[in-house]
Design an enzyme around this catalytic site. Structure first.
Site, mmCIF file in Angstrom:
data_model
loop_
_atom_site.group_PDB
_atom_site.id
_atom_site.type_symbol
_atom_site.label_atom_id
_atom_site.label_comp_id
_atom_site.label_asym_id
_atom_site.label_seq_id
_atom_site.Cartn_x
_atom_site.Cartn_y
_atom_site.Cartn_z
ATOM 1 C CE LYS A 23 -1.931 1.907 4.099
ATOM 2 N NZ LYS A 23 -1.381 3.216 4.147
ATOM 3 C CG ASN A 24 2.316 2.670 3.475
ATOM 4 O OD1 ASN A 24 1.162 3.003 3.189
ATOM 5 N ND2 ASN A 24 2.701 2.438 4.722
ATOM 6 C CB CYS A 121 -3.919 6.151 11.047
ATOM 7 S SG CYS A 121 -4.537 4.851 9.972
ATOM 8 N NE ARG A 126 0.409 10.202 10.019
ATOM 9 C CZ ARG A 126 -0.043 9.242 9.208
ATOM 10 N NH1 ARG A 126 -1.281 8.826 9.329
ATOM 11 N NH2 ARG A 126 0.714 8.724 8.278
ATOM 12 C CG ASP A 311 3.469 1.154 9.596
ATOM 13 O OD1 ASP A 311 2.503 1.887 9.727
ATOM 14 O OD2 ASP A 311 4.569 1.555 9.174
ATOM 15 N NE ARG A 419 -6.485 4.520 4.752
ATOM 16 C CZ ARG A 419 -5.572 4.977 5.615
ATOM 17 N NH1 ARG A 419 -5.908 5.215 6.857
ATOM 18 N NH2 ARG A 419 -4.335 5.208 5.228
#
Ligand code: EPZ
Length: 438
Positions: A23-24, A121, A126, A311, A419
């Site tokens: 995903k990233n 999230c 952030r 993560d 997601r």
């Protein structure tokens, strides 16, 4: 479809599942296609919500997007890039943080960009200060306005020199995606060097960029006038792979993850082994299993690559509730990444949070008001509960806890998990889990 999953725990997960592209990485490679003069093809693309959000944002900017989910193939044609409507961009961006990475490519293509306020999230504040400083360094005018940020490039952006205060993944990507077409040289020091970033550099090199990754976290980029498209197969999702590995450990199971790669997971594998987990690596993936004896407690600190990923922390903490003794976990990347432990405590876990930097080196969050260290005492049996998904990885951790618990849990807000985890319900069922929507 309802947004809750009933999970009856107690069955060890057993079987084989496949993880596709990270995903990233995938979302960033999609943004990179905007920089090309011709179409790009991205392969191994998972069917997750972040991919559809970024596809939608690209379409709003005139990119022709065609996705074949079975083949995992995404074709992106940026021949007719145009200005998107501010309100539409804002409405579409949803909870994603990817829009911030559209800045450089849009400034190069159109001379202007609107970036809506970011979602993502809730695991820390952030901020985007590094991003904005980088963009200003390239010569962009940056103005905060109603609902987002308005950027313009009165003339061609020029290379810059930036020492990142922290090796931020997003800020490094921002610098890369902007520098490749800026005039002259850009130098990033204290850059992030995660495997997903190296794969993005590979994509940009295929497009015609000149980028060198030097020693000590220095990346140098020589700007070029034009880039072409690319054809690239995304690296596998090492966060998803580690999530399934942690689920195998916590439930006493045995799960083979096709598409998991040793090179990108070395640090996780060392930790998995220290906890007592067994694994076997072959060309197709990695099999993870519970040893059948007691799990060991550990001292763990999250860090930027090549350290233990933040993560990976949340799913592994669930397995640590089943280890014998005291485990200490120091989270140094995000200041608020232990919110998910509240539900675990409700289910019977013994987890205490501390403001101090425990068990490792002092970090940016020490002596401040952040509960960023955890002490997990185990093993504790977990009992089913009614729980709410707090964030993407925390949500998957809740699923793991429910799978390990006695009784039937209700996990609410599971669409958040879509997601980043492709078809997670199908995969759970394939591994023998007792789950039901609704
Ligand atoms: C990426 O977030 C990932 N997201 C995150 O994954 C991942 O946890 C993180 O990198 C670290 O590996 C995506 O790739 C979409 P950062 P990013 O910039 O780029 C501070 C998941 O679950 N910082 O490396 O946003 C920041 O507050 C998600 O898949 C600033 O202070 O992370 C944080 O403490 C969650 N100012 C630290 O740096 C800035 O301008 C690292 O953040 C930027 C960051």
């Amino acid at each position: 479809m309802t947004d809750l999953l009933r999970v009856t725990g107690g069955t060890p997960l057993q079987g084989t599942i496949t993880v596709r592209g990270a995903k990233n990485f995938v979302s960033k490679a999609m943004v990179a296609s905007l920089l090309g003069q011709c179409p790009s093809v991205l392969r191994n693309v998972p069917q997750i919500r972040d991919v559809s959000v970024v596809s939608g944002l690209l379409s709003l900017h005139g990119v022709d997007v065609a996705y074949n989910p079975e083949a995992g193939e995404l074709r992106l044609d940026p021949s007719n890039v145009k200005r998107g409507e501010t309100a539409e961009i804002d409405a579409h961006a949803g909870a994603s943080r990817i829009p911030i990475l559209f800045c450089g490519p849009l400034l190069h293509r159109l001379g202007e960009a609107f970036i809506p306020d970011l979602g993502g999230c809730h695991i820390g504040d952030r901020p985007i200060d590094f991003h904005l400083e980088a963009l200003r360094g390239f010569g962009a005018a940056v103005e905060k306005g109603e609902g987002g940020i308005y950027l313009s490039a009165p003339r061609r952006l020029r290379g810059t020199k930036m020492a990142l205060p922290y090796p931020s993944v997003g800020a490094t990507e921002q610098l890369l995606l902007t520098a490749v077409k800026a005039e002259g040289l850009t130098e990033i020091s204290n850059a992030a060097i995660e495997p997903e970033i190296i794969d993005l550099i590979c994509v940009l090199q295929k497009m015609g960029a000149i980028i060198s990754v030097d020693t000590d976290r220095v990346i140098r980029i020589e700007g070029v006038d034009e880039l072409s498209g690319y054809d690239h197969t995304a690296l596998g999702d090492r966060i998803e792979a580690a999530s399934w590995a942690s689920a195998a450990l916590a439930t006493g199971g045995d799960v083979t993850v096709r598409g998991a790669s040793q090179a990108s997971m070395m640090t996780f594998l060392n930790t998995f082994r220290k906890v007592g987990g067994k694994f076997h690596i072959d060309d197709d993936g990695i099999s993870f299993r519970h040893p059948g004896t007691q799990l060991q407690s550990i001292v763990l600190e999250t860090d930027v690559h090549p350290g233990f990923m933040t993560d990976w922390q949340q799913p592994l903490v669930v397995a640590l509730t089943q280890a014998t003794g005291l485990s200490i976990v120091h989270e140094t990347v995000y200041e608020k990444r232990f919110g998910f432990t509240k539900a675990l405590r409700k289910m019977g876990a013994n987890i205490q949070l501390y403001r101090e930097c425990l068990g490792g080196s002092p970090c940016r969050f020490g002596q401040r008001n952040f509960h960023h260290s955890a002490v997990v005492s185990g093993p504790t049996p977990l009992e089913a509960a009614d729980i709410e998904v707090p964030d993407l990885r925390g949500g998957f951790s809740h699923l793991i806890a429910a799978l390990s618990a006695h009784g039937t849990s209700t996990v609410r807000g599971i669409s958040l998990i879509d997601r980043g985890y492709e078809n997670f319900q199908g995969k759970l069922e394939a591994l023998g889990a007792d789950v039901e929507r609704g």
